[in-house]
Design an enzyme around this catalytic site. Sequence first.
Site, mmCIF file in Angstrom:
data_model
loop_
_atom_site.group_PDB
_atom_site.id
_atom_site.type_symbol
_atom_site.label_atom_id
_atom_site.label_comp_id
_atom_site.label_asym_id
_atom_site.label_seq_id
_atom_site.Cartn_x
_atom_site.Cartn_y
_atom_site.Cartn_z
ATOM 1 N N GLU A 1 0.889 -1.176 0.000
ATOM 2 C CA GLU A 1 0.000 0.000 0.000
ATOM 3 C C GLU A 1 0.919 1.216 0.000
ATOM 4 O O GLU A 1 1.473 1.574 1.034
ATOM 5 C CB GLU A 1 -0.903 -0.017 1.246
ATOM 6 C CG GLU A 1 -1.829 -1.227 1.329
ATOM 7 C CD GLU A 1 -3.026 -1.099 0.388
ATOM 8 O OE1 GLU A 1 -3.388 0.031 0.006
ATOM 9 O OE2 GLU A 1 -3.599 -2.146 0.028
ATOM 10 N N CYS B 1 -1.629 9.900 2.163
ATOM 11 C CA CYS B 1 -1.291 9.272 0.882
ATOM 12 C C CYS B 1 -2.314 9.612 -0.198
ATOM 13 O O CYS B 1 -2.004 9.580 -1.384
ATOM 14 C CB CYS B 1 -1.213 7.761 1.043
ATOM 15 S SG CYS B 1 -2.728 7.056 1.740
HETATM 16 P P1 NAD Z 1 8.396 4.333 4.845
HETATM 17 O O1 NAD Z 1 8.389 3.582 3.577
HETATM 18 O O2 NAD Z 1 9.532 5.256 5.119
HETATM 19 O O3 NAD Z 1 8.334 3.383 6.125
HETATM 20 C C1 NAD Z 1 7.390 2.353 6.280
HETATM 21 C C2 NAD Z 1 8.004 1.196 7.059
HETATM 22 O O4 NAD Z 1 9.157 0.719 6.378
HETATM 23 C C3 NAD Z 1 8.462 1.524 8.475
HETATM 24 O O5 NAD Z 1 8.117 0.425 9.288
HETATM 25 C C4 NAD Z 1 9.950 1.635 8.385
HETATM 26 O O6 NAD Z 1 10.608 1.228 9.567
HETATM 27 C C5 NAD Z 1 10.285 0.669 7.263
HETATM 28 N N1 NAD Z 1 11.471 1.111 6.523
HETATM 29 C C6 NAD Z 1 11.855 2.385 6.277
HETATM 30 N N2 NAD Z 1 13.003 2.387 5.553
HETATM 31 C C7 NAD Z 1 13.335 1.088 5.356
HETATM 32 C C8 NAD Z 1 14.421 0.449 4.695
HETATM 33 N N3 NAD Z 1 15.374 1.145 4.076
HETATM 34 N N4 NAD Z 1 14.444 -0.891 4.673
HETATM 35 C C9 NAD Z 1 13.476 -1.609 5.277
HETATM 36 N N5 NAD Z 1 12.426 -1.039 5.928
HETATM 37 C C10 NAD Z 1 12.360 0.273 5.976
HETATM 38 O O7 NAD Z 1 6.985 5.074 4.829
HETATM 39 P P2 NAD Z 1 6.499 6.176 5.807
HETATM 40 O O8 NAD Z 1 7.421 7.357 5.641
HETATM 41 O O9 NAD Z 1 6.298 5.602 7.149
HETATM 42 O O10 NAD Z 1 5.070 6.547 5.243
HETATM 43 C C11 NAD Z 1 4.872 7.482 4.240
HETATM 44 C C12 NAD Z 1 4.594 6.785 2.921
HETATM 45 O O11 NAD Z 1 3.534 5.854 3.107
HETATM 46 C C13 NAD Z 1 4.120 7.715 1.834
HETATM 47 O O12 NAD Z 1 4.716 7.363 0.629
HETATM 48 C C14 NAD Z 1 2.618 7.459 1.766
HETATM 49 O O13 NAD Z 1 2.027 7.768 0.530
HETATM 50 C C15 NAD Z 1 2.558 6.013 2.090
HETATM 51 N N6 NAD Z 1 1.232 5.661 2.606
HETATM 52 C C16 NAD Z 1 0.435 4.868 1.858
HETATM 53 C C17 NAD Z 1 -0.826 4.551 2.324
HETATM 54 C C18 NAD Z 1 -1.754 3.657 1.548
HETATM 55 O O14 NAD Z 1 -2.731 3.205 2.130
HETATM 56 N N7 NAD Z 1 -1.491 3.389 0.287
HETATM 57 C C19 NAD Z 1 -1.259 5.028 3.559
HETATM 58 C C20 NAD Z 1 -0.392 5.835 4.294
HETATM 59 C C21 NAD Z 1 0.860 6.133 3.820
#
Ligand code: NAD
Length: 439
Positions: free
Chosen positions: A212, A246
């Site tokens: 997502e 998002c």
């Molecule tokens: P993110 O991708 O930075 O982090 C999400 C998860 O991934 C966290 O648990 C984090 O610890 C882990 N993570 C981060 N970097 C990593 C790496 N290098 N390797 C492995 N794991 C890692 O996302 P975010 O900043 O928490 O959220 C924002 C993003 O989420 C935006 O792009 C937004 O559009 C998206 N989002 C999507 C939805 C949806 O329903 N489609 C809903 C909310 C947010």
Amino acid sequence: MTQVSERLQSVFTTQSAHKWVNKASTAEERIAKLLKLKAVIQAREDDVVKALHADLRKDDEGGRGEAAPIYGEVDQVVAELANWMAPVEADPTPFVESRAKITSESRGIVLLFSPWNYPFALLFQPLVSIIAAGNCAMVKPNELAPHVSKLAAEIINEVFEEKDVAVFEGGVDLANEMLELPIDHIFFTGSPAVGKIVMAAAAKHLASVTLELGGKNPVIVDRTADLQTSAATIAAFRNVNNGQVCLCPENIWVPEEMVDEFMAVVQGTFQAMFYKDGKLNPEANGKIIDERNYQRVKGYIDDAREKGATIVCGGAGDPELRSIHPTIMTNVPADARIMGEETFGPILNVFTYKEVDEAIAHIQQQPKPLALYLFTNDDEFSEMVLSKTSSGGVTVNNCLMHVAVPGMPFGGVNSSGIGAYHGVFGFNELSHQRSVLFM
Ligand code: NAD
């Protein structure tokens, strides 16, 4: 390659045995777990509000608004799970003397990562589908929302035994450790960049994935639209959670002769909703999650300004409050950083068109967004744009609302996501459809 800690390995071993028990569990057993979850969240709803205020300065309504969809998911499971779980008779042709059925069976152990912008709802909503489908889960709340992470861990520990759902608090290092495990399915909500890392890790074990993700959501305002309502709606939704949503509208396409009036209404709405006595109202604006993201969003404005963009309003930030003023930019050049990255902050990029094909051509060249919004009173216009574009979902004459319809799947497409959930779609996503032929 990272080391998998002892606790992770031990929980994984326990759940690897227990997933067969959960696979055979009845609807009643799964529902009992979910009703307990709902009751504990209800009992701790004030703590949910407090944690979300501490992490993101969400107000009371915003806090309770993260609990409500979880209750809705649980209620739907209670009402429908027995039907969803029932095997479906299938046509056995060419083996006409035989019997065939399709069963929904659990995937096994699901790894669940949540984002920080709706850190409570987007942890527990997928968890409801995971449990409803008879899976075990290893859960990592988002580390950038530490108050919610701690609360979520407390709730999970109170409701579930570790063999069903185990919670692990931590950041990227922990995420990478968890990704080493030969898990059955990964449910990830986050950025497209990390989504690629998750999918690559899943490929090592051929785990299935639900991703997502996000993107830059376009909006087209048609000449037949009610300009006042369209502009006010877009302005309000662009600054929800200080733009950290998002599904926020981001790139707005307006007929060139309507753009001045459009921007005037947007600015008026910003003033009415997000300012008090002419000053940015911190409680109404919310908070950018951390300093790095504050600098990132502010950097988009400074970079675009340096490259010749016009800042129509806003443009400044308040580092103490960690809020960015609701901002409109026009004339943003193609090489500005904001053109290629999801903003995740309160910036509207306004573009004008003579012919709507200019907007459609731009949308077609971009990665497929999570949402597309159309403002129009012409059904043929809507159908024409739908036929020429792709996105995870669409709302016509409003923003975000399609996410609130439990009877429709919620998810992205390609760069905005893979797979979908909510209600029966979540149950199906977290299940394997197994074909069984009795000869
Ligand atoms: P993110 O991708 O930075 O982090 C999400 C998860 O991934 C966290 O648990 C984090 O610890 C882990 N993570 C981060 N970097 C990593 C790496 N290098 N390797 C492995 N794991 C890692 O996302 P975010 O900043 O928490 O959220 C924002 C993003 O989420 C935006 O792009 C937004 O559009 C998206 N989002 C999507 C939805 C949806 O329903 N489609 C809903 C909310 C947010």
